[in-house]
Structures are given as structure tokens and as C-alpha cells.
Design an enzyme around this catalytic site. Structure first.
Site, PDB file in Angstrom:
ATOM      1  N   ASN A   1       0.861  -0.981   0.058  1.00  0.00           N
ATOM      2  CA  ASN A   1       0.064   0.007  -0.116  1.00  0.00           C
ATOM      3  C   ASN A   1       1.003   1.211   0.189  1.00  0.00           C
ATOM      4  OD1 ASN A   1      -1.748   2.204   0.597  1.00  0.00           O
ATOM      5  ND2 ASN A   1      -2.748   1.195   2.396  1.00  0.00           N
TER       6      ASN A   1
ATOM      7  N   ARG B   1      -2.696  -2.047  -3.354  1.00  0.00           N
ATOM      8  CA  ARG B   1      -3.969  -1.354  -3.369  1.00  0.00           C
ATOM      9  C   ARG B   1      -3.522  -0.045  -4.097  1.00  0.00           C
ATOM     10  NH1 ARG B   1      -5.306   3.041   0.638  1.00  0.00           N
ATOM     11  NH2 ARG B   1      -7.415   2.791   1.009  1.00  0.00           N
TER      12      ARG B   1
ATOM     13  N   HIS C   1     -12.977   2.753   0.556  1.00  0.00           N
ATOM     14  CA  HIS C   1     -12.754   1.783   1.334  1.00  0.00           C
ATOM     15  C   HIS C   1     -13.576   0.292   0.988  1.00  0.00           C
ATOM     16  CE1 HIS C   1     -12.755   5.108   4.762  1.00  0.00           C
ATOM     17  NE2 HIS C   1     -11.517   4.514   4.433  1.00  0.00           N
TER      18      HIS C   1
ATOM     19  N   ARG D   1     -11.021  15.130   8.219  1.00  0.00           N
ATOM     20  CA  ARG D   1     -11.652  15.505   7.093  1.00  0.00           C
ATOM     21  C   ARG D   1     -13.239  15.920   7.550  1.00  0.00           C
ATOM     22  NH1 ARG D   1     -10.833  10.035   3.785  1.00  0.00           N
ATOM     23  NH2 ARG D   1      -8.950   9.949   4.811  1.00  0.00           N
TER      24      ARG D   1
ATOM     25  N   GLU E   1      -8.159  -5.691   5.091  1.00  0.00           N
ATOM     26  CA  GLU E   1      -8.152  -5.317   3.759  1.00  0.00           C
ATOM     27  C   GLU E   1      -6.803  -6.041   2.935  1.00  0.00           C
ATOM     28  OE1 GLU E   1      -8.487  -1.340   5.549  1.00  0.00           O
ATOM     29  OE2 GLU E   1      -8.964  -0.853   3.425  1.00  0.00           O
TER      30      GLU E   1
END
Ligand code: AMP
Length: 393
Positions: free
Chosen positions: A7, A87, A176, A235, A379
């Protein structure tokens, strides 16, 4: 199958080496501050102690070479790595599912990169480096947007001029997706197939919900980018889009300043004025800090509102799952969100909610109309399983 999952970010690279059959994680870690002074690798083997290795990492190529060296030194024969799963943040319109890396598919990852420039370019570079360094190992692209790609058009289309959105490929892509897919699969297995309308709540420093009906995403809360939807660590989530023009025209902020403000200086961090970490905010609220109390209240309010929105997209829900850092660990946040949803038939068993475990578990009361679970996401395992499916013999 032994799979290395990578990733990559613009200055970081996370890795995990695991066996898809036994699900054993041999090693994992993160290369930090690539191309910046003070770079290091945080490395951990078999859930052992985390070591911090201070090494010069001028670029991603050096970082990958170091990762392979560390794995070899740890006694893992890297020639036994059978596939690398990457990813990729944004798959655009090319990756409705994971794909084996070829010149063509890698070109697609670059073509859609303007939609996520901070991530996709670095990810594509890292894939190319892996191909050059280890030509005998196959690579697979697993895009974080894939699972959402086939949601109904009424959910993904924005009411903007068609010529503009078509030309610039503007739509709801979500994010996601790999986590939501893992949650669907695991929950379905755990409940022996007795799940049809699931609201998956991935609540971490980034947070999103997905409405998943019999395995198909019907809607999700993130949009063109991962800025939309819920209030997150730093965020802002959904705000009136005109706030962006107002900040520029009247506030005098530049485009980049607004981008930074909304992505890095907002959310729980801005509301609490304490931290982006929910643990600090929970502690603050416990002490009586009014900003922290409001931050939690707003998090429960917005999250529950959007759970109801997700349920609406499926005309109901029978199952709701909490996952990721907050969803898996914070009984306070879970209870806060669930209490707001009582009128929709969500009822938590407060004792079951307090149980700490790394396993999937039901936390709703027996008479709850909606089954509520905590399911740890994974993940990396989902990515590795895609690699096995696409490259395994
Ligand atoms: P993630 O992005 O999934 O790694 O989630 C990170 C966030 O999870 C952190 O910022 C924390 O807010 C939250 N978190 C992690 N552990 C806990 C915990 N034990 N209690 C409350 N929140 C937690």
C-alpha cells in the site's frame, strides 16, 4: 499462497507478507518519510515486537529493496513470494474488479490518476518498480473503488451538466471498497448467509458507510473523492459545496488552502480542538470539555443520519456492522450511534457491546429488529485473496 501486499503513498509504503491458506501474517511494516530526511522502517514479525530501523530511503525503489532484504534477513525466503497485491486508491472506470498487472492495466491506473493524484501516481510507480525488480512475480491491482463501481446509476450520478461530468469522469466512486467487500463476505459467512440488507460502517480516521444488498453496493457515503460523507478524523465530510467558493471569494483562501483545510484541518480535530483521535475526544468529553462533547454528539448525529440514508437506498436493513479503528474499538462511539437509531429498530446489548475481542461478534439485543455486529476488517487479506484468485494455480 504467499502474498506480499503493498500500500504505497507519496512518501510512505506499507507492506504485509501473509499466507492466504493459513492466514498467517509473517511480517508487516511501514516505510515512512520516503524522499524526506529522517526516513525509517517500522517492522514487525509474527505479531512480535515492532522494531524501528533507521535507513536512508531516498525513493520507493530503495524502500522496496529494503523490505525484501529485511524479509530475507528475518529468515523468510523471498523467492517463495508468489504474488504481489497492490492497493490502488482510485480505479476509475477501468477496475470494476481486481486485475492482473500488464502494460495495459498499469496504463489504466495512470490514466485515472488525475482523480487521485496524491496516490495513484506513486502506486503506479511502485508497481512498475516491482515488475522490474522481480520479473518472475506476478502483480495484481486491487482498487479501493471497485466494489462500489456497479451501484445503480441513480446513486452514482451527480446532477451536474452531462457533458462536463462525462468529459471529466465525475461521479460517485466511493472508497474503502476492499474493506466493505471484506465485511460483506465475512458477515455473510459468520451469519450463514442470513444477511441481505447490510449497512457496513467503516469508522476509522477515514470513515464511510456502504449499503450492500445481497452482495451489491447500492450506495455509499464517499463521493468523487474520500472527502464526502461522514465527519472524519481531519476531514469535514459533506458540507454545502458553495462553502468552497465562499472560502475562496470572501475568505481569500487559495484552492490548495481550501483543499488542505477540508482534508487535514477539519472533522473531529477541528470540532474538538483537542485531537483527531477519538480516544482523546472521549477522554475530553469525560472531563467535561464542551467541544469534545459536541464533537461526539455531531459524530453520532451525522453517522446515524447517513446510516438511515443507506438503509433508505435498500428500503430497509437487517444487519449493521461496525468496523475499523473506531468501529472495532470504541464501545462508546458504537453505543452513541446505535442509540440515535433506536427508532429504526436498532437495539444494542450494552454488556455485549463492551466485550473486547478480535473476532466477529453480535452486539445487538435479542429483540433488536436489526442485527448489529462488530467485525474486524482485514483489507490486506482481501487483497491477498484476490491475488490468489487471479494468479494462483
Ligand atoms: P483506522 O484509520 O481504522 O486505523 O482508525 C484509527 C482511529 O481509530 C484512531 O484515530 C482512533 O480514533 C480510533 N481508535 C483506535 N483504537 C481505539 C480505541 N481503543 N478506542 C477508541 N478509538 C480508537
Amino acid at each position: 499462497m504467499n502474498v506480499l501486499v503493498i500500500n504505497a503513498g507519496s512518501s510512505s509504503l506499507k507492506y504485509q507478507l501473509l499466507d492466504t491458506k493459513t492466514r498467517q501474517v509473517f511480517a508487516k511494516g511501514n516505510c515512512e518519510r520516503i524522499g524526506i530526511d529522517g526516513s525509517f522502517i517500522g517492522h514487525q514479525e509474527n505479531d512480535g515486537e515492532k522494531q524501528k530501523l533507521e535507513v536512508a530511503l531516498p525513493d520507493h525503489k530503495t524502500a522496496i529493496q529494503h523490505v525484501f532484504k529485511i524479509l530475507d534477513e528475518a529468515g523468510f525466503d523471498t523467492s517463495k513470494i508468489e504474488g504481489i497485491g497492490h492497493r490502488v486508491v482510485q480505479g476509475g472506470w477501468y477496475f470494476p474488479e481486481s486485475k492482473v498487472v500488464t502494460d495495459e492495466t498499469l496504463g489504466w491506473a495512470r490514466e485515472v490518476a488525475p482523480l487521485a493524484p496524491l496516490h495513484n501516481y506513486a502506486e503506479a510507480d511502485v508497481i512498475q518498480i516491482c515488475r522490474e525488480l522481480f520479473p518472475s512475480i506476478g502483480n495484481v491491482i486491487v482498487a479501493d473503488t471497485s466494489f462500489h463501481y456497479n451501484m445503480p446509476e441513480k446513486a452514482w450520478r451527480y446532477a451536474l451538466p452531462r457533458d462536463v461530468v462525462d468529459k471529466l469522469h465525475i461521479r460517485k466512486y466511493g472508497a474503502h471498497g476492499t474493506s466493505h467487500r471484506f465485511i460483506w463476505k465475512t458477515t455473510n459467512e459468520f451469519l450463514d448467509g442470513d444477511v441481505h440488507k447490510l449497512v457496513s460502517c467503516h469508522l476509522g480516521s477515514g470513515a464511510s458507510l456502504a449499503a450492500i444488498q445481497d452482495g451489491r453496493v447500492m450506495d455509499t457515503t464517499m463521493g468523487l473523492t474520500p472527502l464526502d460523507g461522514l465527519i472524519m478524523g481531519t476531514r469535514c465530510g459533506s458540507v454545502d459545496p458553495a462553502t468552497v467558493f465562499y472560502l475562496q471569494r470572501v475568505g481569500g483562501y487559495t484552492v490548495d488552502e481550501v483543499d488542505t483545510m477540508m482534508n487535514k484541518q477539519s472533522g473531529l480535530a477541528a470540532l474538538s480542538a483537542v485531537s483527531s483521535d477519538s480516544r482523546d475526544i472521549e477522554e475530553g468529553a469525560e472531563r467535561g470539555d464542551e467541544n469534545c462533547k459536541l464533537a461526539l454528539e455531531m459524530f453520532y448525529y451525522r453517522t446515524s443520519q447517513l446510516v438511515a440514508e443507506m438503509a433508505q437506498s435498500m428500503h430497509g436493513f437487517d444487519t449493521m456492522v461496525f468496523t475499523a479503528g473506531i468501529g472495532e474499538n470504541s464501545d462508546i462511539m458504537r453505543l452513541g450511534v446505535a442509540k440515535e437509531l433506536e427508532w429504526l429498530g436498532v437495539k444494542i446489548d450494552e454488556e455485549a457491546n463492551k466485550v473486547r475481542s478480535g473476532e466477529p461478534r453480535v452486539i445487538s439485543a435479542p429483540d433488536s429488529r436489526v442485527k448489529v455486529l462488530v467485525v474486524p476488517t482485514n483489507e490486506e487479506l482481501m487483497i491477498a485473496m484476490d491475488v490468489e484468485e487471479l494468479l494462483g494455480k
